[in-house]
Each structure stands twice: as C-alpha cells, then as structure tokens.
Write an enzyme that holds these catalytic residues in place. Structure first.
Site, PDB file in Angstrom:
ATOM      1  CB  CYS A  94      75.275  49.717  37.112  1.00 34.58           C
ATOM      2  SG  CYS A  94      73.779  50.156  36.098  1.00 34.58           S
ATOM      3  CG  HIS A 194      74.453  54.754  38.282  1.00 38.71           C
ATOM      4  ND1 HIS A 194      73.777  55.008  37.188  1.00 38.71           N
ATOM      5  CD2 HIS A 194      74.675  56.173  38.831  1.00 38.71           C
ATOM      6  CE1 HIS A 194      73.706  56.428  37.172  1.00 38.71           C
ATOM      7  NE2 HIS A 194      74.253  57.050  37.964  1.00 38.71           N
TER       8      HIS A 194
END
Lengths: 246, 453
Positions: A94, A194
C-alpha cells in the site's frame, strides 16, 4: 541458515495489521528450522541496510508522510535504492509500495518525490478503492491466486521495464483500469493487498522467502508445510469473493 | 411547526410500532425515514432537551450506561439510545420516541452515544450541553480511512457545538488535542497510575501532533494512552480533573478504585472488571459533573450501573456462566485478551468474527491485536465462529496455537449447542453483528431483555 528481516518504519507505517506479515515470515522460517531475526528501523534510526536479506515496508497515513520523506532524505533513500537494485528482497504494501515509486501526485496536482527505486508512479484521486481483492500472480511469481483487502485512493501506473505482480480477478488493483495489481521487479514485491496478505497466501509468502534465501545462499530449499488453516482461510475467502461477484 | 415535521414524526412512530409488532428492533429505520422527510427533525425534537453526548472509539456504550445511571441517581430520567444505535438514524428514532403525536416532549434530558463520523452530522441539529470524547484508536478503517480522519470528524462536531462543555481524555494525545477547537469549558479525565497490563506495543499517534517530535511516557495505561509528553515542544498530558488515583482491588466481576474528582477523593466499586472500565467511570464522572451532578451522587450511580449490551455482559445458563465481551478493534480486543489471561479456572474462549458492514468489512485488524498474549496450554479451550472463522483460526495458529487445539464451529445454532453442552464457563469475544444476534438468543434462554427494550 538465517534470514535477517528489516522492518522499515514500523512506527509510522503500520496501519492495517501489517505486522501480520512479519509474524508470518518469521513463523514459516522457524517451522522449517531456519533462523530469523527482525530488526525494526523507526524514524530517525540508522542501520547498514546491506546487512539485511528481506525488507518489509507497510502502509501508513498521510499525516506522517512529511516526517518520513525527511528521514528518507537523510540517507536511507540511497540505501534502499541500492538494496533493491542489488537484488535484496522487498515486500512493500500500500503506502510502502507507492513509496518505492518515482513520485506521488495528489488529487490537487501537488507532486511529491518518492524513492524512485522501482519504475512506477502514483496519482491521487478523491474516490477511495476499498474492498476485497484477488489477483493471479504472474508466472515468475508462481501463478497462484492471492486474496486480500485493498483500501487506497492512489492510482499506480507501472513503467515499461517492470511487470505487475499479478492480474486482478476481483477488485481494483493498481488503478482500477488496466487490471494490473502490484509490481514485481528484481526481488521487489509491491502490492495494494494491505495488512496481512501473507498468512492467507502461504504460496506468496514462500515465494518471497525463496527469493531471500536464494539471494543469500545461492539456493533455497523450502520444505512443504502442512498448511491446513492457511488453505482453509484461502479457500473460504476465495469462495466469499466469488459469491459476491455473482 | 410545519406539516413536514408532523408527517416525518408520524411516519417514524408508525414504522417503529410496526417493526415492534413484528418483533424487530426498529431502532434505526424509523429515524432514517423521518430524517429523509424532514432533515431538521432532530433540531426540533431536541430543542429544550439537556443532552450529553458521548463519542470516541472505545467505551461509548458502557460510559453512556454509567452516565445514564448517574442521572437516574440524581432523579433525572433521560432519553438514551441504549441499544447502541448511534448513527443519525438511531438518535432521531430515540428522540422521536420521546414526544407524543403532537410533538410534546416527555423527558427533558438525554444521554446519547454517538458514532464518531455521525457526531459531525448529529451536532448540526442537536446542540449538546456537554460532550465527552472517550479515546481515539484505529477502528473500522474501511469506513473511516485513517485515524486522523476520525479525529477531524470529532473536531467538526465540537466546532458545531459552541455552547457545550467538553470532557477529554487527558491520557490520549489525539483526544487531548481537541481542546484547541473548544469554545467553552474543557475538563479532563484520566488515570494517574499504569493499568494492570500496561504496554505501548501499538501506538496510533507515534509522533507529536504539533511538532512531529517523539513522545515520552512517564507511565502507560493502554496503547498510546498514559502520561505523555513531547520531547521537542511543550505539548504534554494536561492535568486531569477526574482521575483514577489508585486501584484498590481487581476482581472477576468488579474493580475497586480511588478517584479524585474536582478535588474530592472518592472510593468507588466499579461493577465491571477490567481497568478500561475505570476509564469509562472517570469519563462518566467528568461528563455528569458538567451537567451539574455532584460527585457523591455520581459515585453512587456508577456503583449501580449495568454494563451495556454485550459489553462484559454475563449470562447464567444452569451451572455455567457465559460472559460476552464485544470486540471490534485492536485496542479493545487487547483489553479483552488481557482480561482472559487473568482467568485461571478452566474455560473455553470463543472468537466470533463477522465481516458485515457494521463490523467492518476489513478484518485485517485481528493481526494488530495481540493474540500472542493468550497461553495455548492445558485447561483452556479455544473455538472460532462467524463469517470469517477461518481467518480467526489462522490468526490463532500464528499466535502459537496448534491446529488441533482450535475448534471451528460453523453456524450460530451449532455454537449455541456447543455453549449449552460445554460444562464449563465460556467467554465469547464477538464482533458487533455476532454479538447482537448471539445476545438475543442467549438472553432468551436466560430471560434477559431483548436489545431494544
């Protein structure tokens, strides 16, 4: 055998269960009788990055970004670029993934220079891309279908010299447009999946460990593990995603 | 008052009645419809009602129950959203319930818990007399994005409430930073002593909000809460007006502690276990003081308080007891796990992980919670259930459990059977929707009220 892991910026890049990945890497090495040490490198602290085999960079929030860029500029940026070019293994997630690219341009047009370790860039947008994500790894990474969760407003675009980590089968991926997800360049793995992407995707975890071991020892023997719960969780999440697609 | 107002009010009441006849809660839909029909309905329903609002990440429901009990001890009955329906719709529904068909109000005081994002909207219409912000932690990031976004939502709500007295957690740098947005009086609550399981493993505010420097702690209570001070600028923990000064005893069902409240020393038996409930008690003392309640009355109220639904709630089923501890984010989950590690008798822990919208569709947070602190050894059994049971089982495996030590229970019906046949005490840690549903069924078996009564 031993793998030395460096967790970069655990103090500010730790937003979504990122430490699950560290736990996973550590356990899967230990279960195979391979040693593992984890060194945390927070803002302001320095270490010789060439000593490490595997780097982890998680996701964070915008708030601390300025501090982070200042810290990188103090010398760490050069070390990270050198390590990536040198074939060291990286898992970047991310915000950490975006950070490896050339720059981030905000929705308002403000451009922020990032590491430039990998040929990619990110453009901000107002609409966040949030939800379950699945993507099929490229052949060089094993072809396995990875299941995760994404939550990002940045759209990432890859340069011509790098490959995506995989092809989106459900969700948005890099930019919601070209079906690519993440990046694979040298031994750098970048993804928008993530937080704890590795526990449920043991094949991806082992592929990352294999790269790190090969780079360090010239060969990698990963004894297979009885991944009962790992496979159950992977299967259940894949079924859930497919159910929601229908 | 206009036609729209009455139309909205009557729709609200009719729908609520219909849902209750159908034995459904009706705690949100009526308000949702009413708000659509008449956006300023809440302003009208709440004008002249002395309201205190409790917001923040953890402890809203329990603090609200304590504050409501304190008001009752002062003989001031209150409107309250006891079911935990804490969005705009839930708040409107409760206020609509307080008026008759002609808009005449029954009660003139309210204790309202409010979701952090909804707080910014609710306060456009509802002007509270006092606001308490319990704490700010990472929570439901799929909805809120980032912790600083949550902070900004609360800040907006505070700016909307110019006349309100503000009660802030002195120990939380994020919460305490809200003081700069206050127009009225600010008071603080906190703990002057470390908690029983003080650790600072995971901080949601690693760097100073004002200058980016690092924080130093004289002592820690939970996560980034404690006696903080910036090493680079002069930001530091404000002196609390209400503080836990010492913990006298910690029991399985209650905690006895010394408090100082606006210069007065009090000894209070908080009828709930866990040091985090001391924070809730301090919050309730602080915010009811702003409503003009004296500390002695407030202390008596806290001693009679009941837990909020599913928050450390106990169900007695024959020879065994079942305790339900709602978990929804790492900070709260760690507190529940601390509590579990303190239980020495044989028992079973059941983790029910759902990923419905009200739970948060992103379950990544379970990897931020410290399941490693559980001891996977003799005398303790572990089970998982819920829509994401497999993820929960995997988390426990990586925390140190062997696969054969984790029981996966597929459905809620099977879970209820398992509980009835277990023969030992059970601790259930459910996420929100799992809690609501389980509570209803367990409650029916031991004669408890449904969540909306």
């Amino acid at each position: 055998m031993e793998i030395k892991i460096c967790h970069l910026y655990p103090d500010v890049l730790n937003l979504y269960g990122d430490r699950g990945n560290i736990i996973c890497l550590e356990r899967r090495l230990n279960w195979r009788g391979i040693g593992c040490s984890v060194t945390e490198l927070p803002l302001g602290e320095k270490a010789a990055l060439s000593d490490f085999d595997l780097f982890f960079i998680g996701g964070g929030q915008d708030f601390e970004q300025e501090l982070l860029l200042a810290d990188l500029a103090s010398g760490k940026a050069d070390d990270i670029r050198a390590a990536a070019a040198d074939g060291k293994t990286f898992l970047c997630i991310c915000g950490g993934y975006q950070l490896m690219g050339a720059y981030y341009q905000t929705a308002e047009g403000h451009k922020c220079d990032f590491l430039g370790a990998v040929d990619l860039y990110t453009v901000g947008a107002r609409e966040r891309m949030i939800g379950n994500l699945s993507f099929k790894l490229g052949e060089e990474s094993g072809g396995y279908e990875v299941i995760g969760f994404e939550n990002h407003s940045g759209r990432t675009f890859l340069g011509s010299g790098v490959s995506p980590l995989g092809t989106v089968t459900s969700g948005f991926g890099n930019n919601g447009a070209d079906k690519t997800e993440g990046v694979r360049w040298n031994n750098v793995f970048g993804t928008y999946s993530h937080g704890p992407v590795l526990p449920k995707n043991p094949a991806l975890c082992d592929e990352i460990l294999r790269c790190a071991l090969e780079r360090r020892y010239g060969r990698a023997e990963l004894t297979p593990l009885a991944d009962g719960f790992e496979q159950d969780a992977h299967r259940a999440a894949l079924e859930m995603i497919n159910r929601k697609k229908q | 008052m206009g036609i729209r107002f009455y139309a909205a009010l009557w729709v609200c009441k009719a729908v609520r009645l219909a849902l209750r006849v159908l034995k459904r809660g009706g705690t949100t839909l009526p308000g949702k419809l009413a708000f659509k029909l008449c956006p300023d309905i809440l302003a009208r329903l709440s004008s002249g009602v002395d309201t205190l609002i409790i917001t923040g990440t953890n402890g809203k429901t329990t603090t609200s129950r304590m504050a409501e009990q304190i008001m009752l001890s002062a003989r001031v009955p209150c409107i309250a959203n006891r079911s935990g329906a804490n969005l705009m719709s839930g708040v409107v529904t409760e206020f609509a319930d307080n008026v008759n068909l002609f808009g005449k109000k029954r009660l003139h005081h309210a204790v309202i818990e409010c979701d952090e994002a909804a707080f910014a909207v609710v306060t456009k219409y509802l002007k509270p007399r006092a606001i308490a912000v319990t704490n700010i932690f990472r929570d439901q990031l799929d909805r809120y994005g980032e912790v600083t976004h949550t902070l900004e939502c609360i800040r907006t709500g505070i700016k909307n409430s110019a006349g309100a007295a503000l009660c802030l957690n002195a120990d939380c740098p994020l919460t305490a930073s809200l003081a700069q947005s206050a127009a009225g009086e600010v008071t603080y609550f906190g703990m002057n002593v470390p908690s029983d399981n003080a650790s600072g493993a995971l901080s949601d505010v690693p760097r100073c909000l004002r200058c980016g420097g690092s924080y130093e702690y004289d002592f820690r209570t939970f996560a980034h809460l404690g006696g903080w001070r910036c090493t680079d600028c002069d930001s530091r923990r404000p002196e609390p007006d209400v503080a836990v000064s010492a913990v006298a005893s910690r029991g399985a069902d209650e905690t006895r502690a010394h408090f100082s409240a606006f210069g007065e020393a009090l000894e209070i038996t908080v009828p709930l276990p866990g040091d985090y409930n001391l924070y809730n008690a301090a919050t309730a003392l602080c915010v009811t003081h702003a409503m003009g309640i004296d500390s002695g009355t407030a202390a008596a109220g806290i001693e009679q308080a009941h837990c909020g639904f599913g928050r450390m709630e106990r169900f007695d089923l024959g020879d065994i007891s079942v305790r339900m501890i709602l978990v929804k984010n790492p900070a709260g989950c760690d507190r529940a796990l601390d509590y579990l590690t303190g239980i020495s008798e044989a028992h079973t822990c059941v983790f029910c992980l759902n990923d419905n919208i009200a739970d948060g569709t992103d379950i990544s947070w379970i990897w931020d919670a410290g399941f490693e602190r559980l001891s996977f050894s003799e005398g303790k059994r572990f089970a998982v259930s819920g829509t994401r049971a497999e993820d929960m089982a995997l988390r426990l495996k990586y925390a140190g459990a062997a696969e054969e030590d984790i029981l996966k229970i597929r459905s809620e019906a099977q879970l209820l059977d398992f509980i009835e046949r277990s023969g030992e005490n059970i601790y259930i840690l459910p996420t929100y929707t799992a809690m609501l549903s389980l509570r209803d069924k367990l409650g029916a078996r031991c004669g408890k009220e449904r969540f909306w009564r």
